[in-house]
Design an enzyme around this catalytic site. Structure first.
Site, mmCIF file in Angstrom:
data_model
loop_
_atom_site.group_PDB
_atom_site.id
_atom_site.type_symbol
_atom_site.label_atom_id
_atom_site.label_comp_id
_atom_site.label_asym_id
_atom_site.label_seq_id
_atom_site.Cartn_x
_atom_site.Cartn_y
_atom_site.Cartn_z
ATOM 1 N N GLY A 31 87.928 27.563 -26.710
ATOM 2 C CA GLY A 31 88.137 28.829 -26.023
ATOM 3 C C GLY A 31 86.864 29.652 -25.972
ATOM 4 O O GLY A 31 85.772 29.105 -26.093
ATOM 5 N N LEU A 33 85.705 30.925 -23.365
ATOM 6 C CA LEU A 33 85.075 30.117 -22.307
ATOM 7 C C LEU A 33 83.942 30.865 -21.618
ATOM 8 O O LEU A 33 83.987 32.086 -21.445
ATOM 9 C CB LEU A 33 86.134 29.717 -21.276
ATOM 10 C CG LEU A 33 87.317 28.908 -21.828
ATOM 11 C CD1 LEU A 33 88.281 28.541 -20.693
ATOM 12 C CD2 LEU A 33 86.854 27.645 -22.548
ATOM 13 N N HIS A 37 81.401 25.902 -20.197
ATOM 14 C CA HIS A 37 82.708 25.227 -20.178
ATOM 15 C C HIS A 37 83.178 25.008 -18.731
ATOM 16 O O HIS A 37 83.725 23.961 -18.400
ATOM 17 C CB HIS A 37 83.765 26.082 -20.886
ATOM 18 C CG HIS A 37 83.501 26.307 -22.341
ATOM 19 N ND1 HIS A 37 83.211 27.544 -22.862
ATOM 20 C CD2 HIS A 37 83.493 25.454 -23.387
ATOM 21 C CE1 HIS A 37 83.042 27.445 -24.170
ATOM 22 N NE2 HIS A 37 83.200 26.196 -24.518
ATOM 23 N N ASP A 150 75.761 20.619 -27.431
ATOM 24 C CA ASP A 150 76.082 20.084 -28.759
ATOM 25 C C ASP A 150 75.696 18.609 -28.748
ATOM 26 O O ASP A 150 76.556 17.723 -28.733
ATOM 27 C CB ASP A 150 77.571 20.279 -29.046
ATOM 28 C CG ASP A 150 77.913 21.753 -29.162
ATOM 29 O OD1 ASP A 150 77.618 22.353 -30.186
ATOM 30 O OD2 ASP A 150 78.434 22.309 -28.170
ATOM 31 N N GLN A 153 76.908 16.329 -31.490
ATOM 32 C CA GLN A 153 78.347 16.122 -31.331
ATOM 33 C C GLN A 153 78.617 15.086 -30.244
ATOM 34 O O GLN A 153 79.442 14.178 -30.422
ATOM 35 C CB GLN A 153 79.012 17.452 -30.970
ATOM 36 C CG GLN A 153 80.449 17.345 -30.500
ATOM 37 C CD GLN A 153 81.096 18.696 -30.318
ATOM 38 O OE1 GLN A 153 81.497 19.332 -31.281
ATOM 39 N NE2 GLN A 153 81.221 19.170 -29.085
ATOM 40 N N VAL A 176 74.184 24.643 -19.584
ATOM 41 C CA VAL A 176 74.114 25.758 -18.626
ATOM 42 C C VAL A 176 73.415 26.907 -19.340
ATOM 43 O O VAL A 176 73.738 27.224 -20.491
ATOM 44 C CB VAL A 176 75.517 26.178 -18.139
ATOM 45 C CG1 VAL A 176 75.432 27.372 -17.204
ATOM 46 C CG2 VAL A 176 76.194 24.999 -17.447
ATOM 47 N N SER A 185 76.624 30.053 -24.866
ATOM 48 C CA SER A 185 77.355 29.691 -26.080
ATOM 49 C C SER A 185 78.379 30.784 -26.371
ATOM 50 O O SER A 185 78.093 31.968 -26.153
ATOM 51 C CB SER A 185 76.371 29.596 -27.252
ATOM 52 O OG SER A 185 77.072 29.625 -28.486
HETATM 53 O O1 PAF Z 1 82.414 21.720 -28.928
HETATM 54 C C1 PAF Z 1 83.465 22.315 -29.301
HETATM 55 O O2 PAF Z 1 83.832 23.362 -28.760
HETATM 56 C C2 PAF Z 1 84.290 21.726 -30.418
HETATM 57 O O3 PAF Z 1 83.482 21.145 -31.387
HETATM 58 C C3 PAF Z 1 85.359 20.735 -29.925
HETATM 59 C C4 PAF Z 1 84.724 19.504 -29.298
HETATM 60 C C5 PAF Z 1 86.271 21.405 -28.905
HETATM 61 C C6 PAF Z 1 86.212 20.251 -31.092
HETATM 62 O O4 PAF Z 1 86.873 21.297 -31.703
#
Ligand code: PAF
Length: 300
Positions: A31, A33, A37, A150, A153, A176, A185
Site C-alpha cells: 500500500g 501507493l 507501484h 528493491d 528483493q 520511477v 518510495s
Molecule cells: O516490496 C514490497 O512492497 C514488499 O516487500 C512486498 C513484495 C509487497 C512483500 O511484502
C-alpha cells in the site's frame, strides 16, 4: 474494481478467472501507493487479462524497532489511485487471515538474503519470501511484477521462483523517480523538506558512479570511494552501504563492467532509504539495463 479482503474469496476468484481462460497478473504491494507501484500495475495490465494488486503491510518482514506501526496505511487513498487504472482486483487481507494463530512455516532464503539489506535488517527477506510465496499460492498468477528499486528483493524472488519451481513469470520494472532523481518510495512520506533534500545524496552517488564509468574508470574501489564522498558531504545522512556488485551473488566487483549494479542504502533519522543503478553504456534504456543485470546475474 473489486475489493477482496479474505484469502478464501481471493482463492475462489483466482480459480474462477483461470477457469474462464483468463490470465492473471499479481502486483504485490504494502500500500501507500505511488507512481512506482502504478507503473507496475500498467506493466501487469500489458501482461495479463486480470490484474490483482495486493495491499498488505507484512509484519514478518519488519524487525523489532522498525517502522511497522507507523508504516503509512490508507486503503481508501490506495483504491482511489487504482480506480482510474481499471485494475480487476485489490486484495487487502487482514493480518490474522494471512497469518492465522498457529502459523509456523517460513521460507528460508539463501545467501542472497544475508548480504546488504539482509545484514542491516536480519530476517527481513525471510519475511518477504514467506509472504510472496503465500501471495503466489493464494492468487496463482501467471505473471508477478516487482520493481527494480528493491533490487535485492527482486533477485531473491527470482531465486525463489527458480529454486521452488514456481509456475509464474517474473517481470521486473524500472525505478520511477521524482523529477530531481529521488526514487519514489512510500517511505519518502516520512521526510521533512530538509531531509527530502538530503535524500538526493542517494541518487547523486549513483549518478557519480555512472559518470565515472562513462569516463572510462573501471576500478570499483575508486568509484565506491567517490560514491561515499557524496554521502560524506551530506551531514543529515548516515550511510549504510554503497557498493558495486555483480548481480549474480551481490558480491563486490573489482572491475566495473556493464551490468554491474551500484546499490546504496542510507538512513536519515529513523528513515531508511535504498536505491540502485545498473551500470551500462550511455543511451541504454532502463529496461535494457535490467535485462543486462539479469543476464549477468545468471553467470555464476
Ligand atoms: O516490496 C514490497 O512492497 C514488499 O516487500 C512486498 C513484495 C509487497 C512483500 O511484502
Amino acid at each position: 474494481m473489486r475489493l477482496i479482503t479474505t484469502v478464501r474469496e481471493m482463492k475462489s476468484l483466482a480459480r474462477e478467472t483461470h477457469a474462464q481462460g483468463k490470465s492473471l497478473a499479481l502486483v504485490p504491494t504494502m500500500g501507500a501507493l505511488h507512481d512506482g507501484h502504478l507503473s507496475l500495475v500498467r506493466r501487469a495490465k500489458r501482461a495479463c487479462n486480470v490484474v490483482v494488486v495486493s495491499i498488505f503491510v507484512n509484519p514478518t518482514q519488519f524487525g523489532p524497532g522498525e517502522d511497522l506501526a507507523r508504516y503509512p496505511r490508507n486503503l481508501e487513498k490506495d483504491l482511489s489511485l487504482l480506480a482510474p487504472l481499471e485494475v480487476g482486483v485489490a486484495f487487502a487481507p487482514g493480518v490474522a487471515d494471512v497469518y492465522p494463530a498457529g502459523f509456523d512455516s517460513f521460507v528460508e532464503p539463501g545467501a542472497l538474503a544475508a548480504a546488504l539489506g539482509g545484514a542491516s535488517r536480519p530476517g527481513h527477506f525471510r519475511g518477504v519470501a514467506t509472504v510472496v510465496l503465500k501471495l503466489l499460492n493464494i492468487v496463482r498468477p501467471d505473471a508477478v511484477c516487482f520493481g527494480q528499486k528493491d533490487f535485492q528483493q527482486a533477485l531473491l524472488i527470482r531465486h525463489l521462483v527458480e529454486d521452488l519451481n514456481l509456475d509464474v513469470r517474473l517481470v521486473i520494472c524500472p525505478i520511477v523517480r521524482e523529477p530531481d532523481g529521488l526514487a519514489k518510495s512510500s517511505r519518502n512520506a516520512y521526510l521533512s523538506p530538509q531531509d527530502r533534500q538530503a535524500a538526493l545524496a542517494l541518487y547523486h552517488s549513483l549518478q557519480r558512479a555512472q559518470e565515472l564509468a562513462d569516463a572510462g574508470e573501471t576500478d570499483a574501489g575508486k568509484i565506491v570511494e567517490e560514491m561515499k564522498r557524496v554521502f560524506a558531504a551530506e551531514p543529515r545522512i548516515a550511510l549504510d552501504y554503497a557498493v558495486l556488485v555483480n548481480p549474480a551473488r551481490l558480491e563486490p566487483v573489482e572491475r566495473v563492467t556493464a551490468g554491474c549494479v551500484a546499490l546504496v542504502a542510507a538512513r536519515i533519522d529513523a528513515t531508511r532509504l535504498i536505491d540502485n543503478w545498473i551500470i551500462a553504456p550511455p543511451g541504454t534504456s532502463d529496461e535494457a539495463r535490467i535485462q543486462l543485470a539479469l543476464a549477468r546475474g545468471r553467470e555464476a
